[in-house]
Design an enzyme around this catalytic site. Structure first.
Site, PDB file in Angstrom:
ATOM      1  N   ASP A 114      49.096   4.847  55.394  1.00 58.69           N
ATOM      2  CA  ASP A 114      48.113   6.064  56.069  1.00 58.69           C
ATOM      3  C   ASP A 114      48.889   6.178  57.328  1.00 58.69           C
ATOM      4  OD1 ASP A 114      44.984   7.261  55.621  1.00 58.69           O
ATOM      5  OD2 ASP A 114      46.124   7.327  57.436  1.00 58.69           O
ATOM      6  N   ILE A 115      48.992   7.493  57.639  1.00 57.34           N
ATOM      7  CA  ILE A 115      49.641   8.217  58.969  1.00 57.34           C
ATOM      8  C   ILE A 115      48.711   7.711  60.090  1.00 57.34           C
ATOM      9  CG2 ILE A 115      48.571  10.449  59.308  1.00 57.34           C
ATOM     10  CD1 ILE A 115      51.492  11.263  59.917  1.00 57.34           C
TER      11      ILE A 115
ATOM     12  N   ASN B 219      36.759   8.640  48.862  1.00 57.18           N
ATOM     13  CA  ASN B 219      35.923   9.367  49.692  1.00 57.18           C
ATOM     14  C   ASN B 219      35.935  10.956  48.498  1.00 57.18           C
ATOM     15  OD1 ASN B 219      35.501   7.906  51.743  1.00 57.18           O
ATOM     16  ND2 ASN B 219      37.250   8.594  52.831  1.00 57.18           N
TER      17      ASN B 219
ATOM     18  N   VAL C 229      41.837  15.298  52.324  1.00 57.77           N
ATOM     19  CA  VAL C 229      43.014  15.808  51.360  1.00 57.77           C
ATOM     20  C   VAL C 229      42.378  15.647  49.781  1.00 57.77           C
ATOM     21  CG1 VAL C 229      45.364  15.281  50.570  1.00 57.77           C
ATOM     22  CG2 VAL C 229      44.529  14.998  53.029  1.00 57.77           C
TER      23      VAL C 229
ATOM     24  N   HIS D 263      42.796   9.957  46.108  1.00 54.31           N
ATOM     25  CA  HIS D 263      43.421   8.956  46.732  1.00 54.31           C
ATOM     26  C   HIS D 263      42.656   7.758  46.698  1.00 54.31           C
ATOM     27  CE1 HIS D 263      42.309  11.684  49.708  1.00 54.31           C
ATOM     28  NE2 HIS D 263      42.059  10.616  50.644  1.00 54.31           N
TER      29      HIS D 263
ATOM     30  N   HIS E 264      41.993   4.659  49.122  1.00 52.62           N
ATOM     31  CA  HIS E 264      42.251   4.066  50.412  1.00 52.62           C
ATOM     32  C   HIS E 264      42.119   2.212  49.924  1.00 52.62           C
ATOM     33  CE1 HIS E 264      41.786   7.151  53.375  1.00 52.62           C
ATOM     34  NE2 HIS E 264      40.764   7.903  52.369  1.00 52.62           N
TER      35      HIS E 264
HETATM   36  P1  5GP Z   1      40.443  11.253  53.154  1.00 58.53           P
HETATM   37  O1  5GP Z   1      39.975  11.669  54.620  1.00 58.53           O
HETATM   38  O2  5GP Z   1      40.977  12.575  52.566  1.00 58.53           O
HETATM   39  O3  5GP Z   1      39.764  10.214  52.510  1.00 58.53           O
HETATM   40  O4  5GP Z   1      41.886  10.710  53.478  1.00 58.53           O
HETATM   41  C1  5GP Z   1      42.826  11.485  53.905  1.00 58.53           C
HETATM   42  C2  5GP Z   1      43.774  10.339  54.416  1.00 58.53           C
HETATM   43  O5  5GP Z   1      45.152  10.925  54.549  1.00 58.53           O
HETATM   44  C3  5GP Z   1      43.519  10.006  55.953  1.00 58.53           C
HETATM   45  O6  5GP Z   1      43.228   8.663  56.157  1.00 58.53           O
HETATM   46  C4  5GP Z   1      44.803  10.316  56.872  1.00 58.53           C
HETATM   47  O7  5GP Z   1      44.783   9.409  57.939  1.00 58.53           O
HETATM   48  C5  5GP Z   1      45.660  10.517  55.729  1.00 58.53           C
HETATM   49  N1  5GP Z   1      46.743  11.470  56.044  1.00 58.53           N
HETATM   50  C6  5GP Z   1      46.595  12.807  56.346  1.00 58.53           C
HETATM   51  N2  5GP Z   1      47.870  13.352  56.881  1.00 58.53           N
HETATM   52  C7  5GP Z   1      48.742  12.595  56.181  1.00 58.53           C
HETATM   53  C8  5GP Z   1      50.207  12.482  56.072  1.00 58.53           C
HETATM   54  O8  5GP Z   1      50.850  13.826  56.529  1.00 58.53           O
HETATM   55  N3  5GP Z   1      50.830  11.350  55.667  1.00 58.53           N
HETATM   56  C9  5GP Z   1      50.166  10.130  55.511  1.00 58.53           C
HETATM   57  N4  5GP Z   1      50.999   8.977  55.285  1.00 58.53           N
HETATM   58  N5  5GP Z   1      48.577  10.204  55.698  1.00 58.53           N
HETATM   59  C10 5GP Z   1      48.139  11.161  56.083  1.00 58.53           C
END
Ligand code: 5GP
Ligand code: ZN
Length: 114
Positions: A30-31, A87, A96, A100, A102
């Site tokens: 994760d970034i 999520n 996103v 995915h 986590h």
């Molecule tokens: P969500 O909030 O949808 O459950 O998780 C999305 C995750 O994607 C977040 O933890 C966020 O930090 C990660 N994320 C967003 N943009 C990028 C990216 O460009 N690269 C990577 N590796 N992770 C990302």
């Protein structure tokens, strides 16, 4: 899905720090990590949310959890502990819209989550 961030990482159009890839999924760091180990396990196929899963996806989702366990074990967290989270939709914090899993490990994780 040309406007999907994770489809772009899968296609190699955006770099990802990969820890695993196979014919059905990839996994990358994760970034914005929320724990010392924070990996996202992502199916190659674009599926927006868990609400879009069908019975044909049962094996895929099972293999995503088994991959999370394997990555946790590779990093030495299988006995210490780790958390796996999907999520779904805005109130749960999904940002996103390509499913995915986590994988979080390496620190004490509170329960209930925020
Ligand atoms: P969500 O909030 O949808 O459950 O998780 C999305 C995750 O994607 C977040 O933890 C966020 O930090 C990660 N994320 C967003 N943009 C990028 C990216 O460009 N690269 C990577 N590796 N992770 C990302
Ligand atoms: Zn996608």
């Amino acid at each position: 899905m040309s406007d999907c961030l994770f489809c772009k990482i899968i296609a190699g159009q955006i770099p990802g720090n990969l820890v695993h890839q196979d014919e059905t999924m990839i996994a990358f760091k994760d970034i914005n990590p929320q724990a010392p180990l924070h990996v996202l396990i992502v199916p190659r196929r674009h599926i927006p949310t868990l609400n879009d899963l069908s019975v044909e996806d049962d094996a895929l989702v099972g293999s995503m959890f088994r991959r999370a366990a394997a990555i946790a074990r590779e990093h030495g967290y299988d006995e210490r502990g780790y958390r796996t989270v999907f999520n779904t939709n805005p109130e749960a914090g999904q940002t996103v819209f390509h499913i995915h899993l986590h994988l979080l490990a390496g620190r004490g994780l509170e329960w209930p989550p925020g």
